[in-house]
Design an enzyme around this catalytic site. Structure first.
Site: not given
Length: 350
Positions: A134, A205, A237
């Site tokens: 991320s 996601d 995610h």
């Protein structure tokens, strides 16, 4: 504008997750920040992963996960906190210097971690694999581009990007191009990276849309594009490691196998990547897919953002005699139904 974006982007945990003093050490960055880091080792491991964590988590949260991932892949792992995250928030130097999370500080943070590996632990860069999850894809892409462009550099072993974004602004409003105020321009940097890159992204996601991962994959130079990427079907995610644990580990292991097979003989002939049950140097990718005995698999879900479950996990083995208040606080924290709460927090902040 960049400062404003940084203030909106970074969401460190409100309270640093406790971690035993014996499990971390301090790094000093070029910006003057003191950041915590942990170095988890496996006997005769071939590769070292430099792990840059996600947004709403810190070293204390991911320590157990790092330990398990290190065991399953038989790699060393150096994980670190960003400036303004984790136990470093309480450091007097950081308070005095008003250290806050920022794009520039993230770059200084990962450089300090890389410097520790190469100049203190004397790890060959060709045996270092960057792993950015991320927001961690930002500093990882920065360092990969920097090392790829250095004269005389032998380069990195590889890089893993887990749920990466094209750039921060393009997560919020994607106008198709970067601008001067953007933060973490990953897609521009990825085009200049020379090491093999493995991309992981959930197709559902909702935080960083799936097309970011796909576009990052397409932007890679041909020689750096590891195929196939891991498009985790129907995953979001934050749940790939937990809900697809076995497949997740297999995909990571196949990438490491690929790195072994693609590196020069002098690197390949060093110690094996794993001691179970045969060295990876002696296992082909084709064979590994057929023989499950060559792969250590998780026995349960891999929980990444896991608060310590007991007081002992949060502290050193022996507490000082005057630690009554600490024990009370930690007992209260460990009594939370944390996994349910965590899902809500992470889903909205990472």
């Amino acid at each position: 504008m960049g400062l404003l974006i940084s203030q909106v982007l970074f969401h460190p945990p409100h309270i640093a997750t406790p971690l035993a003093l014996s499990k971390y050490f301090w790094l000093t960055t070029s910006s003057g920040s003191k950041i915590s880091a942990c170095y988890i080792q496996q006997p005769s491991a071939k590769y070292t992963i430099l792990y840059s964590h996600g947004n709403a988590e810190d070293l204390g949260m991911i320590y157990n996960y790092m330990t398990e991932l290190s065991r399953l892949l038989h790699v060393n792992i150096l994980a670190y906190d960003y400036s303004g995250y984790g136990v470093g928030v309480k450091r007097k130097e950081n308070k005095d210097n008003e250290i806050e999370p920022s794009e520039e500080n993230c770059y200084a943070d990962i450089e300090a971690a890389f410097d520790f590996l190469t100049n203190v632990r004397y790890v060959n860069p060709q045996r270092i694999v960057l792993y950015g999850r991320s927001v961690g894809s930002g500093p990882s892409c920065y360092l990969a581009e920097k090392i790829s462009g250095e004269k005389g550099s032998s380069g990195l072993a590889g890089m893993i990007l887990h749920s990466p974004f094209l750039s921060v602004c393009r997560v919020v409003v994607d106008v198709g191009v970067e601008n001067a105020f953007d933060v973490f321009p990953n897609v521009s940097r990825i085009r200049k990276v020379t090491c093999p890159v493995f991309i992981i992204h959930g197709t559902k996601d909702a935080i960083v849309p799936f097309y970011h991962g796909r576009c990052m994959y397409e932007a890679l130079p041909d020689n750096s594009r590891y195929s196939p990427p891991f498009w985790a079907e129907n995953m979001g995610h934050n749940n790939i490691e937990a809900d697809m644990a076995s497949l997740f580990v297999k995909k990571l292991r196949n990438f490491l196998l690929f790195l072994v097979s693609s590196q020069t003989p002098d690197v390949i002939n060093e110690e094996a990547i794993t001691n179970s049950p045969r060295p990876l140097d002696q296992i082909s990718l084709k064979e590994s897919k057929k023989d499950e005995s060559t792969i250590l698999l998780p026995k349960s879900k891999l929980i990444r953002n896991k608060y310590p479950q007991s007081v002992q996990e949060m502290t050193d083995d022996r507490l000082p005699s005057n630690s009554t208040n600490i024990v009370k606080v930690e007992a209260r924290v460990s009594s939370f139904e944390i996994q349910e709460v965590e899902c809500v927090v992470v889903e909205h902040r990472s």
